[in-house]
Write an enzyme that holds these catalytic residues in place. Structure first.
Site, short mmCIF file in Angstrom:
data_model
loop_
_atom_site.label_atom_id
_atom_site.label_comp_id
_atom_site.label_asym_id
_atom_site.label_seq_id
_atom_site.Cartn_x
_atom_site.Cartn_y
_atom_site.Cartn_z
N HIS A 1 0.83 -1.22 0.00
CA HIS A 1 0.00 0.00 0.00
C HIS A 1 0.85 1.26 0.00
O HIS A 1 0.44 2.29 0.52
CB HIS A 1 -0.96 0.03 1.20
N ARG A 2 2.06 1.17 -0.51
CA ARG A 2 2.99 2.31 -0.57
C ARG A 2 3.34 2.85 0.81
O ARG A 2 3.77 3.99 0.96
CB ARG A 2 2.42 3.45 -1.44
#
Ligand SMILES: Cc1cc2nc3c(=O)[nH]c(=O)nc-3n(C[C@H](O)[C@H](O)[C@H](O)COP(=O)(O)O)c2cc1C
Length: 192
Positions: A170-171
């Site tokens: 999710h970065r």
């Protein structure tokens, strides 16, 4: 005791040596000369440890001239196979002659002759001219030992700041920053 950034570097580098298709020791080297404008290129790391990260080059090259004016550099390893990068920054100094001689002697004869034949970073009229210079130096040394050119040596980047970047889902990437202080290495996190 906090984490030792050099030990962490060794662990990541060992993993990169297994997973990278080639040249896990390739690193981007950023320099800036008198005009303050940055330039960057890949070099190979040929030694590392608490005293610094070593690479070899022609001291009259663009990077060599920039480092002569401004002895500071930034290094970057990007290992795509691991989705990791390591950023290193610090002052730069030349390695001593004995170390440069030992490394030069360990290189292949072709590379040794190439170091004499190449006026690294200077304009080259034609590829043929370069080949002719190579032939000329190989005749000059005629099967005998090839000494290290006086303008060819190593530089050591003494790390003052090392950042380990790891891709996360999710970065929400992880950034661990180590900064050298009088008391030793201080560790912290950075927002990704
Ligand atoms: C994988 C790779 C490794 C390289 N290793 C070195 C090196 O160790 N030393 C070096 O002088 N140039 C090396 N080069 C060439 C440099 O990237 C660069 O073209 C050259 O040093 C001239 O740079 P400059 O004009 O900015 O001084 C390498 C290039 C690649 C792609």
């Amino acid at each position: 005791m906090g984490t030792d950034p050099f030990q962490l570097f060794d662990e990541w580098f060992a993993e990169a040596a297994v997973s990278e298709p080639n040249d896990p020791n390739a690193m981007a080297l950023a320099t800036a000369g008198e005009n303050g404008r940055p330039s960057v290129r890949i070099v190979l790391m040929k030694g590392h440890g608490p005293e610094g990260f070593v690479f070899y080059t022609n001291q009259r090259s663009r990077k060599g001239e920039e480092l002569a004016h401004n002895p500071h550099a930034a290094l970057l390893f990007h290992w795509k196979s691991l989705r990791r990068q390591i950023r290193i920054e610090g002052p730069v100094s030349p390695v001593d002659d004995a170390m440069a001689d030992a490394y030069f002697a360990s290189r292949s004869r072709d590379s040794q002759l190439g170091a004499w034949a190449s006026d690294q970073s200077r304009p080259l009229e034609s590829r043929d001219l370069f080949m002719a210079r190579y032939e000329e130096v190989s005749l000059r040394f005629d099967g005998g030992p090839v000494p290290r050119p006086p303008h060819w040596s190593g530089f050591r980047v003494a790390a003052e700041r090392i950042e380990f970047w790891q891709d996360r889902e999710h970065r929400l990437h992880e950034r661990r920053l180590f900064e050298r202080s009088a008391e030793g290495w201080r560790e912290g996190l950075l927002y990704p």
